[in-house]
Design an enzyme around this catalytic site. Structure first.
Site, PDB file in Angstrom:
ATOM      1  N   ASP A  46      65.187  33.969 -48.642  1.00 47.40           N
ATOM      2  CA  ASP A  46      65.489  35.397 -48.488  1.00 47.40           C
ATOM      3  C   ASP A  46      64.408  36.259 -49.152  1.00 47.40           C
ATOM      4  OD1 ASP A  46      66.931  37.556 -47.627  1.00 47.40           O
ATOM      5  OD2 ASP A  46      68.516  37.382 -49.128  1.00 47.40           O
TER       6      ASP A  46
ATOM      7  N   ASN B  85      72.331  36.992 -38.103  1.00 37.90           N
ATOM      8  CA  ASN B  85      71.013  37.635 -37.989  1.00 37.90           C
ATOM      9  C   ASN B  85      70.727  38.161 -36.575  1.00 37.90           C
ATOM     10  OD1 ASN B  85      69.412  35.437 -40.418  1.00 37.90           O
ATOM     11  ND2 ASN B  85      70.167  37.519 -40.710  1.00 37.90           N
TER      12      ASN B  85
HETATM   13  C1  IPE Z   1      70.575  34.856 -45.178  1.00 41.92           C
HETATM   14  O1  IPE Z   1      69.842  35.984 -45.463  1.00 41.92           O
HETATM   15  C2  IPE Z   1      70.029  34.202 -43.960  1.00 41.92           C
HETATM   16  C3  IPE Z   1      68.680  33.666 -44.079  1.00 41.92           C
HETATM   17  C4  IPE Z   1      67.941  33.620 -45.156  1.00 41.92           C
HETATM   18  C5  IPE Z   1      68.145  33.132 -42.870  1.00 41.92           C
HETATM   19  P1  IPE Z   1      70.318  37.447 -45.008  1.00 41.92           P
HETATM   20  O2  IPE Z   1      69.300  38.391 -45.532  1.00 41.92           O
HETATM   21  O3  IPE Z   1      70.588  37.468 -43.557  1.00 41.92           O
HETATM   22  O4  IPE Z   1      71.711  37.594 -45.759  1.00 41.92           O
HETATM   23  P2  IPE Z   1      72.506  38.885 -46.249  1.00 41.92           P
HETATM   24  O5  IPE Z   1      72.664  39.773 -45.049  1.00 41.92           O
HETATM   25  O6  IPE Z   1      71.681  39.525 -47.318  1.00 41.92           O
HETATM   26  O7  IPE Z   1      73.792  38.341 -46.778  1.00 41.92           O
HETATM   27  C1  IPE Z   2      65.027  36.256 -44.886  1.00 41.65           C
HETATM   28  O1  IPE Z   2      64.383  37.435 -45.172  1.00 41.65           O
HETATM   29  C2  IPE Z   2      64.677  35.725 -43.525  1.00 41.65           C
HETATM   30  C3  IPE Z   2      65.710  35.953 -42.506  1.00 41.65           C
HETATM   31  C4  IPE Z   2      66.916  36.355 -42.726  1.00 41.65           C
HETATM   32  C5  IPE Z   2      65.339  35.708 -41.127  1.00 41.65           C
HETATM   33  P1  IPE Z   2      65.024  38.839 -44.844  1.00 41.65           P
HETATM   34  O2  IPE Z   2      64.515  39.299 -43.535  1.00 41.65           O
HETATM   35  O3  IPE Z   2      66.500  38.791 -44.961  1.00 41.65           O
HETATM   36  O4  IPE Z   2      64.409  39.723 -46.009  1.00 41.65           O
HETATM   37  P2  IPE Z   2      65.121  40.910 -46.790  1.00 41.65           P
HETATM   38  O5  IPE Z   2      66.405  40.383 -47.331  1.00 41.65           O
HETATM   39  O6  IPE Z   2      65.337  41.996 -45.795  1.00 41.65           O
HETATM   40  O7  IPE Z   2      64.146  41.266 -47.846  1.00 41.65           O
HETATM   41 MG    MG Z   3      67.783  39.118 -46.507  1.00 41.20          MG
END
Ligand code: IPE
Ligand code: IPE
Ligand code: MG
Length: 227
Positions: free
Chosen positions: A9, A57
Site C-alpha cells: 500500500d 479496487n
Molecule cells: C489494499 O489497499 C489493496 C491493495 C494493496 C492491493 P487499498 O488502498 O485498496 O485499501 P484501503 O482502501 O485503504 O482499505
Molecule cells: C496500493 O497503493 C496499490 C493498489 C491498491 C493497487 P494505493 O494505490 O492504494 O496507494 P494509496 O493508498 O492511495 O497511497
Molecule cells: Mg491504498
C-alpha cells in the site's frame, strides 16, 4: 519463516508527494516488488504473496484500473525470462472471471511456464478474502457436498484459491494503514502482522530487515500456553 505476505500500500501517496500521476507510483511499486522478491529469496523464504488488486479496487477510476491491468500484463511479458531463470513460480489468486480474457490467458501461460520453480510468488488479483471464501463454499457445494463426508477446516481449505499454499507466517502492510482490507481472511488466522509507515515504492532492504527482526521477536503461541 516460510511464507511472507505483503499488502503493498501507498503507491498513490508516493506519486502524489512527487506531483506525479498515480500510475507512476504503481510502476515504482512493481520495482519494489522485484526487490522484495530478491530479499525473500536471500532470506530463505519460500512463498511471497502480494496484494496487487482487491475486489474493491474496481471502484477506482477507469484510468487507474486500466493502467494497473496494463502494468500487470507488461509485468508478465517482461519478467517471464527472469522468473524462469530464478526458479520463481508465478501464481494468481482471486476472482479471475473479473479479468479480461487476454489477461487470463497471459496469466495461465506464465503459471504453466514457471510451474517448476522452487520459490512461489503469489499475486492476489481481483482478490477479496470474503469472495474467496464464498467461491470456495460454492465449489464445495457443487463438487463435494453430495459425497456426505463431514466438512472440516482442512477439507474446506482445499477449495480455497490457496489450497496447496501454506498459511502466511507474517503479513506486512506498508503506508501506515492498519487494517486487512479483505486480504487472506481465512489464511491469516494465526499470522503475525507488521505495520510500517514506509510507502511501498520506498520499501528497501532496511525496511525488510526491520520487519523480519520484529517477526523474530514475536512469540507464536497458536492458542497454546506459555512454556
Ligand atoms: C489494499 O489497499 C489493496 C491493495 C494493496 C492491493 P487499498 O488502498 O485498496 O485499501 P484501503 O482502501 O485503504 O482499505
Ligand atoms: C496500493 O497503493 C496499490 C493498489 C491498491 C493497487 P494505493 O494505490 O492504494 O496507494 P494509496 O493508498 O492511495 O497511497
Ligand atoms: Mg491504498
Amino acid at each position: 519463516m516460510e511464507h511472507l505476505a505483503v499488502i503493498m500500500d501507498g503507491n498513490g501517496r508516493w506519486a502524489e508527494k512527487r506531483h506525479l500521476p498515480r500510475l507512476m507510483g504503481h510502476r515504482a511499486g512493481a520495482e519494489a516488488l522485484d526487490r522484495c522478491l530478491h530479499f525473500c529469496k536471500a532470506a530463505g523464504i519460500r512463498y511471497l504473496t502480494v496484494y496487487a488488486f482487491s475486489t474493491e479496487n474496481w471502484k477506482r477510476s477507469a484510468e487507474e484500473v486500466g493502467g494497473l491491468m496494463k502494468l500487470l500484463s507488461t509485468y508478465i511479458h517482461t519478467k517471464e525470462k527472469e522468473l524462469i531463470a530464478n526458479g520463481i513460480r508465478f501464481r494468481v489468486i482471486g476472482r479471475r472471471t473479473d479479468l479480461s480474457e487476454k489477461l487470463r490467458g497471459e496469466i495461465a501461460a506464465l503459471e504453466e511456464k514457471t510451474k517448476d520453480g522452487a520459490f512461489t510468488l503469489v499475486v492476489a488479483l481481483s482478490y477479496g478474502g470474503r469472495d474467496e471464501i464464498v467461491r470456495a463454499a460454492a465449489k464445495w457445494a457443487r463438487d463435494a457436498a453430495a459425497d456426505g463426508a463431514p466438512l472440516t477446516e482442512a477439507e474446506f481449505a482445499r477449495f480455497l484459491d490457496t489450497a496447496d499454499i501454506p498459511d502466511p507466517d507474517l503479513i506486512i502492510r506498508t503506508s501506515g494503514e492498519q487494517r486487512t482490507s479483505n486480504f487472506l481472511l481465512w489464511q491469516s488466522a494465526y499470522a503475525e502482522y507488521y505495520f510500517t509507515e514506509t510507502l511501498w515504492p520506498d520499501f528497501d532492504q532496511a525496511a525488510f530487515d526491520k520487519a523480519l527482526a520484529a517477526y523474530a521477536g514475536r512469540e507464536r503461541r497458536m492458542g497454546g500456553r506459555l512454556k
